[in-house]
Motif scaffolding. Structure first.
Motif, PDB file in Angstrom:
ATOM      1  N   ASN A  42       0.807  -1.219   0.000  1.00 41.75           N
ATOM      2  CA  ASN A  42       0.000   0.000   0.000  1.00 41.75           C
ATOM      3  C   ASN A  42       0.837   1.265   0.000  1.00 41.75           C
ATOM      4  OD1 ASN A  42      -2.352  -1.536   0.106  1.00 41.75           O
ATOM      5  ND2 ASN A  42      -2.367  -1.588   2.339  1.00 41.75           N
ATOM      6  N   SER A  43       2.138   1.143   0.229  1.00 42.63           N
ATOM      7  CA  SER A  43       2.987   2.331   0.262  1.00 42.63           C
ATOM      8  C   SER A  43       3.308   2.784  -1.154  1.00 42.63           C
ATOM      9  CB  SER A  43       4.286   2.044   1.023  1.00 42.63           C
ATOM     10  OG  SER A  43       5.050   1.077   0.336  1.00 42.63           O
ATOM     11  N   ASP A  44       3.703   4.074  -1.264  1.00 47.38           N
ATOM     12  CA  ASP A  44       4.063   4.639  -2.560  1.00 47.38           C
ATOM     13  C   ASP A  44       5.377   4.087  -3.066  1.00 47.38           C
ATOM     14  OD1 ASP A  44       1.791   6.137  -2.481  1.00 47.38           O
ATOM     15  OD2 ASP A  44       2.759   7.875  -1.573  1.00 47.38           O
ATOM     16  N   GLU A  45       6.237   3.631  -2.150  1.00 46.76           N
ATOM     17  CA  GLU A  45       7.555   3.111  -2.542  1.00 46.76           C
ATOM     18  C   GLU A  45       7.531   1.586  -2.594  1.00 46.76           C
ATOM     19  OE1 GLU A  45       7.149   5.057   0.083  1.00 46.76           O
ATOM     20  OE2 GLU A  45       7.936   7.015  -0.505  1.00 46.76           O
ATOM     21  N   ASN A  46       6.543   1.032  -3.320  1.00 50.59           N
ATOM     22  CA  ASN A  46       6.482  -0.422  -3.470  1.00 50.59           C
ATOM     23  C   ASN A  46       7.577  -0.845  -4.443  1.00 50.59           C
ATOM     24  OD1 ASN A  46       5.817  -3.086  -3.644  1.00 50.59           O
ATOM     25  ND2 ASN A  46       3.861  -2.774  -4.667  1.00 50.59           N
ATOM     26  N   LEU A  47       8.743  -1.172  -3.879  1.00 53.65           N
ATOM     27  CA  LEU A  47       9.935  -1.356  -4.705  1.00 53.65           C
ATOM     28  C   LEU A  47      10.405  -2.796  -4.754  1.00 53.65           C
ATOM     29  CD1 LEU A  47      11.839   1.674  -3.198  1.00 53.65           C
ATOM     30  CD2 LEU A  47      10.547   1.664  -5.309  1.00 53.65           C
ATOM     31  N   ILE A  48      10.022  -3.608  -3.776  1.00 49.90           N
ATOM     32  CA  ILE A  48      10.699  -4.893  -3.637  1.00 49.90           C
ATOM     33  C   ILE A  48       9.756  -6.086  -3.674  1.00 49.90           C
ATOM     34  CG2 ILE A  48      12.552  -3.859  -2.295  1.00 49.90           C
ATOM     35  CD1 ILE A  48      11.247  -4.830   0.213  1.00 49.90           C
ATOM     36  N   LEU A  49       8.455  -5.859  -3.722  1.00 52.96           N
ATOM     37  CA  LEU A  49       7.538  -6.983  -3.671  1.00 52.96           C
ATOM     38  C   LEU A  49       7.475  -7.701  -5.015  1.00 52.96           C
ATOM     39  CD1 LEU A  49       4.448  -5.836  -1.591  1.00 52.96           C
ATOM     40  CD2 LEU A  49       6.314  -7.301  -0.908  1.00 52.96           C
ATOM     41  N   GLU A  50       7.347  -9.006  -4.938  1.00 52.59           N
ATOM     42  CA  GLU A  50       7.050  -9.797  -6.117  1.00 52.59           C
ATOM     43  C   GLU A  50       5.557 -10.134  -6.117  1.00 52.59           C
ATOM     44  OE1 GLU A  50       9.590 -13.168  -5.865  1.00 52.59           O
ATOM     45  OE2 GLU A  50      11.326 -12.110  -6.702  1.00 52.59           O
ATOM     46  N   GLU A  51       5.034 -10.390  -7.297  1.00 54.50           N
ATOM     47  CA  GLU A  51       3.602 -10.596  -7.408  1.00 54.50           C
ATOM     48  C   GLU A  51       3.149 -11.825  -6.627  1.00 54.50           C
ATOM     49  OE1 GLU A  51       2.629 -10.785 -11.495  1.00 54.50           O
ATOM     50  OE2 GLU A  51       3.180  -8.693 -11.912  1.00 54.50           O
ATOM     51  N   ALA A 362      11.718 -13.782   3.822  1.00 59.87           N
ATOM     52  CA  ALA A 362      12.151 -12.678   4.692  1.00 59.87           C
ATOM     53  C   ALA A 362      13.617 -12.343   4.449  1.00 59.87           C
ATOM     54  CB  ALA A 362      11.917 -13.044   6.161  1.00 59.87           C
ATOM     55  N   GLU A 363      14.441 -13.371   4.255  1.00 66.70           N
ATOM     56  CA  GLU A 363      15.856 -13.132   3.962  1.00 66.70           C
ATOM     57  C   GLU A 363      16.014 -12.409   2.632  1.00 66.70           C
ATOM     58  OE1 GLU A 363      19.892 -12.986   4.299  1.00 66.70           O
ATOM     59  OE2 GLU A 363      18.460 -13.640   5.828  1.00 66.70           O
ATOM     60  N   TRP A 364      15.197 -12.810   1.655  1.00 68.14           N
ATOM     61  CA  TRP A 364      15.239 -12.131   0.355  1.00 68.14           C
ATOM     62  C   TRP A 364      14.806 -10.673   0.479  1.00 68.14           C
ATOM     63  CZ3 TRP A 364      11.618  -9.737  -2.777  1.00 68.14           C
ATOM     64  CH2 TRP A 364      12.036  -9.457  -4.072  1.00 68.14           C
ATOM     65  N   LEU A 365      13.737 -10.444   1.260  1.00 69.53           N
ATOM     66  CA  LEU A 365      13.283  -9.065   1.467  1.00 69.53           C
ATOM     67  C   LEU A 365      14.358  -8.237   2.164  1.00 69.53           C
ATOM     68  CD1 LEU A 365       9.569  -9.626   2.578  1.00 69.53           C
ATOM     69  CD2 LEU A 365      10.349  -8.535   0.471  1.00 69.53           C
ATOM     70  N   LYS A 722      12.888   7.384   0.169  1.00 70.44           N
ATOM     71  CA  LYS A 722      12.974   5.963  -0.177  1.00 70.44           C
ATOM     72  C   LYS A 722      13.911   5.225   0.789  1.00 70.44           C
ATOM     73  CE  LYS A 722      14.252   3.066  -4.128  1.00 70.44           C
ATOM     74  NZ  LYS A 722      14.734   3.094  -5.528  1.00 70.44           N
ATOM     75  N   CYS A 723      15.019   5.850   1.131  1.00 72.82           N
ATOM     76  CA  CYS A 723      15.947   5.233   2.089  1.00 72.82           C
ATOM     77  C   CYS A 723      15.279   5.024   3.443  1.00 72.82           C
ATOM     78  CB  CYS A 723      17.194   6.101   2.234  1.00 72.82           C
ATOM     79  SG  CYS A 723      18.319   6.042   0.820  1.00 72.82           S
ATOM     80  N   SER A 724      14.513   6.022   3.880  1.00 72.15           N
ATOM     81  CA  SER A 724      13.807   5.885   5.160  1.00 72.15           C
ATOM     82  C   SER A 724      12.815   4.728   5.102  1.00 72.15           C
ATOM     83  CB  SER A 724      13.087   7.189   5.494  1.00 72.15           C
ATOM     84  OG  SER A 724      12.337   7.069   6.669  1.00 72.15           O
ATOM     85  N   HIS A 725      12.088   4.644   3.992  1.00 68.88           N
ATOM     86  CA  HIS A 725      11.129   3.549   3.831  1.00 68.88           C
ATOM     87  C   HIS A 725      11.844   2.201   3.800  1.00 68.88           C
ATOM     88  CE1 HIS A 725       7.780   1.207   2.281  1.00 68.88           C
ATOM     89  NE2 HIS A 725       8.522   0.840   1.251  1.00 68.88           N
ATOM     90  N   LEU A 726      12.935   2.130   3.054  1.00 66.88           N
ATOM     91  CA  LEU A 726      13.675   0.869   2.950  1.00 66.88           C
ATOM     92  C   LEU A 726      14.304   0.479   4.282  1.00 66.88           C
ATOM     93  CD1 LEU A 726      15.377   1.310  -0.534  1.00 66.88           C
ATOM     94  CD2 LEU A 726      13.523  -0.258   0.059  1.00 66.88           C
ATOM     95  N   ALA A 727      14.687   1.477   5.076  1.00 68.39           N
ATOM     96  CA  ALA A 727      15.239   1.163   6.398  1.00 68.39           C
ATOM     97  C   ALA A 727      14.184   0.485   7.271  1.00 68.39           C
ATOM     98  CB  ALA A 727      15.741   2.442   7.068  1.00 68.39           C
ATOM     99  N   LYS A 728      12.936   0.962   7.185  1.00 67.85           N
ATOM    100  CA  LYS A 728      11.866   0.303   7.942  1.00 67.85           C
ATOM    101  C   LYS A 728      11.635  -1.108   7.419  1.00 67.85           C
ATOM    102  CE  LYS A 728       9.438   4.654   8.944  1.00 67.85           C
ATOM    103  NZ  LYS A 728       8.181   5.406   8.743  1.00 67.85           N
ATOM    104  N   VAL A 729      11.629  -1.235   6.093  1.00 75.46           N
ATOM    105  CA  VAL A 729      11.441  -2.571   5.511  1.00 75.46           C
ATOM    106  C   VAL A 729      12.573  -3.499   5.932  1.00 75.46           C
ATOM    107  CG1 VAL A 729      11.350  -3.846   3.328  1.00 75.46           C
ATOM    108  CG2 VAL A 729      10.133  -1.676   3.559  1.00 75.46           C
ATOM    109  N   GLN A 730      13.777  -2.967   5.940  1.00 79.15           N
ATOM    110  CA  GLN A 730      14.930  -3.783   6.329  1.00 79.15           C
ATOM    111  C   GLN A 730      14.801  -4.257   7.781  1.00 79.15           C
ATOM    112  OE1 GLN A 730      18.641  -1.726   6.995  1.00 79.15           O
ATOM    113  NE2 GLN A 730      19.794  -3.288   5.872  1.00 79.15           N
ATOM    114  N   THR A 731      14.410  -3.329   8.670  1.00 72.35           N
ATOM    115  CA  THR A 731      14.261  -3.687  10.076  1.00 72.35           C
ATOM    116  C   THR A 731      13.166  -4.732  10.269  1.00 72.35           C
ATOM    117  OG1 THR A 731      15.010  -1.477  10.728  1.00 72.35           O
ATOM    118  CG2 THR A 731      13.818  -2.767  12.372  1.00 72.35           C
ATOM    119  N   GLN A 732      12.004  -4.509   9.627  1.00 75.48           N
ATOM    120  CA  GLN A 732      10.896  -5.441   9.796  1.00 75.48           C
ATOM    121  C   GLN A 732      11.216  -6.800   9.175  1.00 75.48           C
ATOM    122  OE1 GLN A 732       7.648  -3.302   8.047  1.00 75.48           O
ATOM    123  NE2 GLN A 732       7.272  -2.059   9.854  1.00 75.48           N
TER     124      GLN A 732
END
Length: 759
Positions: A42-51, A362-365, A722-732
């Motif tokens: 749902n985020s604007d920076e949907n950068l890493i999800l696969e279908e 999760a490791e891939w993410l 984008k870095c801030s968003h990716l940092a949250k994704v990385q932590t989660q």
């Protein structure tokens, strides 16, 4: 008693509790994973999800929920089979420590009966059954007392042999039922030939099969045939053989051991050699010799507080009671291990596989987020360096471009000044090229002069354009290309192509702005006939040029005496004001009265005689006398006639053509003076045009650079977000990865603790 804290059945119970807790944690973990995926999606920076990632998580959650539902229904199931009247129901009653199922001589149980535990709250406190009840084919609850009439073969209400009656007995009354054990009683296997349907309906999920045989006989082919079919449908089922009614051996003590050995060998041979479900050494612990009737009586006496040895028991009953307890112990250990493996091993493996897959996801993410974040940091650092480089280069390019623009503007001013001076000197030729009908009529003359002005303006503009514009255009293009080449490296990150638009600018068209009509608006022609030997003409020849004549005549010219003052509107505001002279404010001589003219003439003559020798005046006055005395009157007469003839000739040749030549000559003199005055203005104007053209080009290039800088700054801000968003994704994702590892370790520990086969 079975079901206490030391019971092997606790192994299954504890495993079930542990695996339920594990699957609750796994369910919570997958739900968290799903929320994490939804937040990323749902985020604007949907950068890493696969279908397929979201579908995989949803499918995993559905699998875990399905397994949890199965685990809640899982229990240890033991099924009792044997021929009619072998005591299957009595064995179950003995294990339950109460007379629950109907027993008797001959064919008693006519359908399948399952006994499971229920809570004491199932019935009211006033219920005489103490909370026990039964269900018949999923119908409403019925009293436990109706079990006999529903299941007894001699009852009129007895159900068919394929039916199932579910008996629920309070767990508080039987410790065995506390540990999720379900006991299933069956009709005699010699009642029907349709054994496959029995197996499919009631045996496929059984953990232990107990063959209740009659110790007074041997194993029959009907019993062997049934378990052969069970063995075909199930892989190595757990089978116990109970030789019931062993109390009958007390009547023949001398043959008891031989009969026992005979039954033992036949039982071991059936399990190990025929069915091949276990080895012979293990089969010894699967064959028992018991008396269910004695065990039930002893246990019911014990629960009632009576001695556990009621009257009427045959000799050796204590050994048979111990044998029955040993059977229960072996049965509990076997069913606990078997049920734990059969019920939980597959689910554990599925859960481990799901967790491993999610761990990989999760490791891939985490790796993807880390890589993208590093790329964002590198890209942003590059952009910041790029901004600094652009700013430094723009300072250098701006200074260099300013100097080149000023240099070219000065060169343009010089070229235009020289070219205009040359064209002014060639003005008589340009005027001679003007050929239009001429007539001294004032109306025609006005049109003639307007066309002459236009001809001079077009000719001067054309000549100046031919001499200057081409060379200046080359220099401007060269300077422009230098600017573009200097700016182009700064536009690499731009999504547009500003250098192409700048290089495709239209050619520079210089405007010289020579408004001849306004410039020569004060020109007044003098095309009246003047005799060349007339007094005024002779005086003019002696006096000299027009400016000298005006000075000698006191600042007044004879050709403007009769002219009216020129209105101010005739002067073009586009040209700079001329320096003030003795003429009027608007470049015209003030109106002169005759008295002022005579005074000026006398004053001029006085200035002339004062500035020269009076000898000239005396000599001039002696000329007629000398002529008279020297050549006589004939010569004088001849001179007069010649003078008159010359006058007549000039008067006759003063035609329109002569007047046109006189007008052109006067215009050339006038226009030359006027054009000389605007040389500086015109050259400065052209210099300003060149400077404005190049400055405009440089300004457009600067705008392109500003657009690039804005793009870089916007991209830099986007990269920061984008870095801030990716940092949250990385932590989660790291948290999910670590939790997946912890759950995998817990599942491995569960498998080692509960699913490892006993030695």
């Amino acid at each position: 008693a079975a079901g206490d804290m030391g019971s092997p059945l606790k192994h299954f119970t504890n495993a079930k509790k542990k695996i339920n807790v594990l699957f609750s944690d796994i369910q919570s973990y997958i739900e968290d994973f799903g929320e994490f995926i939804d937040d990323i999606g749902n985020s604007d920076e949907n950068l890493i999800l696969e279908e397929e990632l979201e579908d995989d998580v949803r499918a995993a959650l559905e699998k875990i929920n399905g397994i949890k539902d199965m685990l809640c229904r899982n229990h240890m199931k033991v099924v009792f089979f044997g021929r009619t009247s072998n005591g299957k129901s009595s064995v179950i009653n003995s294990m339950l420590w109460d007379r629950i199922l109907p027993t008797g001589i001959g064919h008693t149980t006519n359908c399948f009966l399952s006994v499971a535990g229920c809570s004491d709250e199932a019935g009211s406190s006033s219920d005489s059954d103490g909370g026990a009840y039964l269900l018949c084919n999923g119908s409403e609850k019925r009293s436990i007392k109706s079990v006999t009439q529903l299941s007894h073969a001699l009852s009129q209400e007895s159900m068919s042999c394929d039916s199932l009656i579910q008996v629920f007995w309070p767990k508080s009354k039987c410790a065995l039922l506390k540990d999720d054990v379900v006991l299933v009683d069956s009709p005699g296997i010699d009642v029907t030939l349709d054994l496959d349907r029995w197996i499919d309906n009631y045996c496929l999920d059984a953990d232990v099969f107990i063959l209740v045989a009659n110790a007074e006989s041997t194993l029959m082919q009907a019993e062997k045939k049934f378990f052969h079919r069970v063995n075909e449908k199930l892989s190595k089922p757990n089978i116990f053989i109970l030789n019931n009614r062993w109390d009958a051996s007390a009547s023949e003590p001398e043959l008891m051991e031989q009969v026992r050995q005979q039954h033992l060998e036949r039982g071991i041979s059936f399990l190990a050699d025929e069915l091949k479900v276990i080895s012979k050494s293990q089969a010894k612990d699967r064959v028992f010799f018991v008396s269910a009737k004695e065990t039930l009586q002893s246990r019911m006496h014990k629960t009632q507080g009576k001695p556990d040895a009621p009257l009427g028991m045959a000799d050796g009953y204590q050994g048979r009671l111990i044998e029955f307890a040993r059977f229960e112990r072996e049965f509990e250990e076997c069913i606990s291990r078997s049920a734990t493996r059969t019920k939980f091993e597959y689910h554990t493996q599925r859960a481990s596989k799901i967790i491993d897959q999610l761990h990989v996801k999760a490791e891939w993410l985490f790796s993807k987020a880390t890589d993208l974040m590093n790329e964002c940091h590198d890209r942003r650092a590059f952009l910041l360096q790029r901004l600094e480089y652009i700013d430094n280069q723009m300072k250098i390019v701006t200074q260099r471009s300013r100097e080149s623009i000023l240099s070219l503007a000065s060169e343009a001013e010089r070229q235009v000044r020289l070219a205009m001076s040359d064209e002014i000197r060639r003005l008589p030729l340009l005027v001679d090229d003007f050929q239009r009908p001429f007539h001294p009529n004032p109306m025609v003359l006005r049109v003639y002069k307007s066309e002459l002005y236009r001809h001079i303006e077009d000719g001067l503009g054309r000549n100046l354009n031919a001499r200057c514009s081409g060379a200046l255009q080359k220099q401007i293009d060269k300077n422009r290309n230098v600017m573009i080449d200097s700016i182009q490296p700064l536009l690499i990150t731009s999504t547009q192509a500003p250098t192409e638009s700048a290089s495709l600018q239209p050619s520079f068209d210089m405007s010289y702005n020579i408004d001849c009509a306004n410039l020569c608006s004060d020109f007044q022609e003098d095309i009246e006939f003047k005799f060349s030997l007339g007094f005024s003409q002779l005086v003019a020849r002696f006096i000299g040029t027009k400016d000298a004549r005006r000075m000698r005549l006191g600042g007044i010219a004879s050709d403007v005496m009769s002219l009216p003052p020129t209105p101010t509107s005739c002067v073009s505001p586009a040209h700079p004001a001329l320096p003030p002279t003795h003429e009027g404010v608007h470049g015209r001589a003030d109106p002169i009265v005759p008295e002022d003219f005579l005074w000026s003439l006398a004053s001029g003559y006085f200035k002339f005689t004062k500035s020269h020798s009076t000898l000239f005046v005396v000599c001039l006055g002696m000329v007629p006398y000398v002529f008279w005395r020297s050549i006589g009157w004939r010569v004088v007469a001849f001179s007069a006639v010649s003078y008159s003839a010359l006058y007549g000739y000039e008067r006759l040749t003063w035609t329109s053509r002569a007047k046109e030549r006189a007008l052109k000559r006067q215009f050339v003199e006038h226009a030359t003076d006027k054009l000389n005055l605007i040389i500086s203005f015109t050259s400065s104007n052209c210099s300003h045009q060149v400077q404005q053209e190049l400055s405009g080009t440089f300004a457009r290039l600067c705008c392109d650079v500003d657009e690039v800088r804005n793009e870089i700054e916007e991209e830099s801000e986007a990269l920061l977000s984008k870095c801030s968003h990716l940092a949250k994704v990385q932590t989660q994702s790291k948290t999910l990865r670590n939790k997946a590892g912890w759950l995998a370790a817990e599942l491995d520990a569960f498998a080692r603790t509960y699913l490892t086969p006993a030695p």
